[in-house]
Scaffold this motif. Structure first.
Motif, short mmCIF file in Angstrom:
data_model
loop_
_atom_site.label_atom_id
_atom_site.label_comp_id
_atom_site.label_asym_id
_atom_site.label_seq_id
_atom_site.Cartn_x
_atom_site.Cartn_y
_atom_site.Cartn_z
N LEU A 20 8.78 -2.16 8.19
CA LEU A 20 7.61 -3.02 8.08
C LEU A 20 8.01 -4.40 7.57
CD1 LEU A 20 5.14 -0.49 6.43
CD2 LEU A 20 5.31 -1.11 8.85
N ARG B 68 3.05 -4.88 7.78
CA ARG B 68 2.67 -4.40 9.11
C ARG B 68 3.91 -4.25 9.95
NH1 ARG B 68 -0.97 -9.44 10.70
NH2 ARG B 68 -1.71 -8.97 8.65
N ASP C 284 4.18 -7.57 14.86
CA ASP C 284 2.88 -8.13 14.45
C ASP C 284 3.06 -9.16 13.34
OD1 ASP C 284 1.70 -6.39 16.26
OD2 ASP C 284 1.19 -4.90 14.72
#
Length: 94
Positions: A31, A54, A58
């Motif tokens: 992440l 995230r 992204d």
């Protein structure tokens, strides 16, 4: 992501005039979290930013939007293990 984008790896997360993308392994997931310092844009003060963790693609898209919106110079990457970097995200330069 566009492999033509070049990102600089840093160890100091407080890089002025840059959005910092911190990439970490969280269990089985990789992440990322984008952060940025306070900035003046068009005479208006913008507070420092911190986005939630995230998936890396992204977070990279979000970091690019922040660079464009607040006119930062670049995106730097703070990554605990360079082996986590996926070349599809761009070029990670030491």
């Amino acid at each position: 992501m566009d492999t033509a984008i070049i990102f600089d790896r840093v160890e100091d997360r407080s890089t002025p005039q840059a959005v910092t993308l911190t990439i970490r392994r969280r269990g089985a997931l990789v992440l990322a979290q984008a952060t940025w310092p306070a900035v003046e844009v068009g005479g208006l003060h913008q507070e420092p930013g911190l986005e939630p963790e995230r998936p890396v693609p992204d977070a990279l898209r979000s970091a690019i939007e922040v660079v464009n919106r607040f006119r930062f110079d670049r995106i730097v990457v703070d990554i605990e293990d360079a082996g986590l970097w996926d070349e599809r995200w761009g070029v990670l330069r030491d």
